[in-house]
Enzyme design. Sequence first.
Site, short mmCIF file in Angstrom:
data_model
loop_
_atom_site.label_atom_id
_atom_site.label_comp_id
_atom_site.label_asym_id
_atom_site.label_seq_id
_atom_site.Cartn_x
_atom_site.Cartn_y
_atom_site.Cartn_z
N PHE A 1 0.85 -1.32 0.09
CA PHE A 1 0.02 -0.06 -0.05
C PHE A 1 0.64 1.32 0.04
CE2 PHE A 1 -2.66 3.56 1.47
CZ PHE A 1 -3.78 3.44 0.65
N ASP B 1 9.37 2.57 2.69
CA ASP B 1 8.01 3.19 2.86
C ASP B 1 7.57 2.94 4.32
OD1 ASP B 1 5.46 4.49 3.17
OD2 ASP B 1 4.82 3.66 1.52
N LYS C 1 1.84 10.26 7.66
CA LYS C 1 0.92 9.97 8.88
C LYS C 1 1.29 10.52 10.21
CE LYS C 1 -1.47 6.33 6.97
NZ LYS C 1 -1.11 5.36 5.57
C1 LIG Z 1 -1.21 5.42 4.28
C2 LIG Z 1 0.01 5.14 3.51
C3 LIG Z 1 0.33 5.76 2.24
C4 LIG Z 1 -0.48 7.09 1.77
O1 LIG Z 1 -0.57 8.11 2.47
P1 LIG Z 1 -1.64 9.13 2.33
O2 LIG Z 1 -1.35 10.21 3.32
O3 LIG Z 1 -3.18 8.36 2.79
O4 LIG Z 1 -1.82 9.61 1.12
C5 LIG Z 1 1.46 5.31 1.66
N1 LIG Z 1 2.06 4.37 2.24
C6 LIG Z 1 1.78 3.60 3.60
C7 LIG Z 1 2.77 2.56 3.90
C8 LIG Z 1 0.79 3.91 4.04
O5 LIG Z 1 0.26 3.27 5.03
#
Ligand SMILES: *Cc1c(COP(=O)(O)O)cnc(C)c1O
Length: 398
Positions: free
Chosen positions: A138, A223, A252
């Site tokens: 994700f 990430d 986040k």
């Molecule tokens: C939530 C998330 C994203 C995307 O972040 P947004 O602020 O919703 O665009 C990208 N990578 C990971 C691992 C995430 O958990």
Amino acid sequence: MSDSITLNKHYGASHVAPYPITLVAGDGIYVRDDNGKQYIDMVSGISVTNFGHRPKVLIDALIEQADKLAIMPRLFHNQPVGQLMEIICKSCDMDKAIPMNSGAEAVESAIKVARKWGYVEKKIPENQAEIIFCEDNFHGRTITAVSASTVDKYRKNFGPLTPGFKAVAFNNAEALEAAITANTAAFIVEPIQGEAGVIIPDAGYLKACEAICKKHNVMLIVDEIQSGMGRTGKLLASEHEGINPDGILLGKALGGGLLPVSLFLAKDHLMKVIQPGEHGGTFGGNPLASFVAYHAVKLLKESDLLQNTQQVGDYFLQKLRAIKSDIIKSIRGRGLFVAITFNEKVSSQDVFERLLKQGLLSINTRNNTIRFLPALIISKAQIDEAINIITTVLNSYE
Ligand SMILES: *Cc1c(COP(=O)(O)O)cnc(C)c1O
């Protein structure tokens, strides 16, 4: 039905399907709905309110900066963005930062920089650069982020998608090496897959990926948008594996649970390719968001939150594992990044609803899994409170 539910349903697009309760206030690890019912919040905005609701020092910082200089584009310098970039680069052993707002924007930034690095430094033929991702990843919801996804629902009917991406099995370093070609610019990976259900790879996986990337001159970008900012008991989840990536993504909880703030961090050899005017955004690096994020990072480093996360996280896992239940398939966790996968006897949606009725908010995730992501300030006594609720709910299936 409360007014807010009617309004949300009437005017809101159906891309979301909120559970029919309306939350009106939060304090620490608790939130309250419009009927005055209290819940233990184990969603934390999906690992955003890591400092709990109404974090005093961060709210003070927010007000201080809002009352001084909130928004100023990076046509000029501002003080807080420098403070933020310094503390985070030093803490993560990185050289340079691109501040953005959402996580997906940080991902987009990393993809742009990695592609340009591929053309300028690795001499990949024009428009041939490839980036490798993992299956079940994700990385957000923009067209480019969903182009890197392998989840059908995120992609179907949104094409044409961005080309140049490949997916390999997660937790399989051989699959990564087999997928690399002379045109591979980067490998972008979550150190622990969050949305997939807190999938923790085997010890040594990330280290092996690092060695493979080095050998083939491929940029390794982690990430940490969900797994970072203390969620696993360290600033970065990848620290547990002792790796040294070329780039890091944060978002986040970086904004302290008050504002959206994200960053793409990289070493000089990668970030040096990006030139003035090639990338940016109106809000990226604004003084208000930067000041709050600077204080969020500072708080994480100067408080005992990381230690608390490790200790209370271990305690939580141990307590969960002690629950006798024949609907549990597996339990996983690191720090306060915790999940239970259920077997076919129950649906995780049903477990989610029963937990909610008993006063505990959790996240129903893909693969029949419930995730528990409490704020890092949670105490052992509050974990006991949550364990009582979880035990009651699991026993209700006997
Ligand atoms: C939530 C998330 C994203 C995307 O972040 P947004 O602020 O919703 O665009 C990208 N990578 C990971 C691992 C995430 O958990």
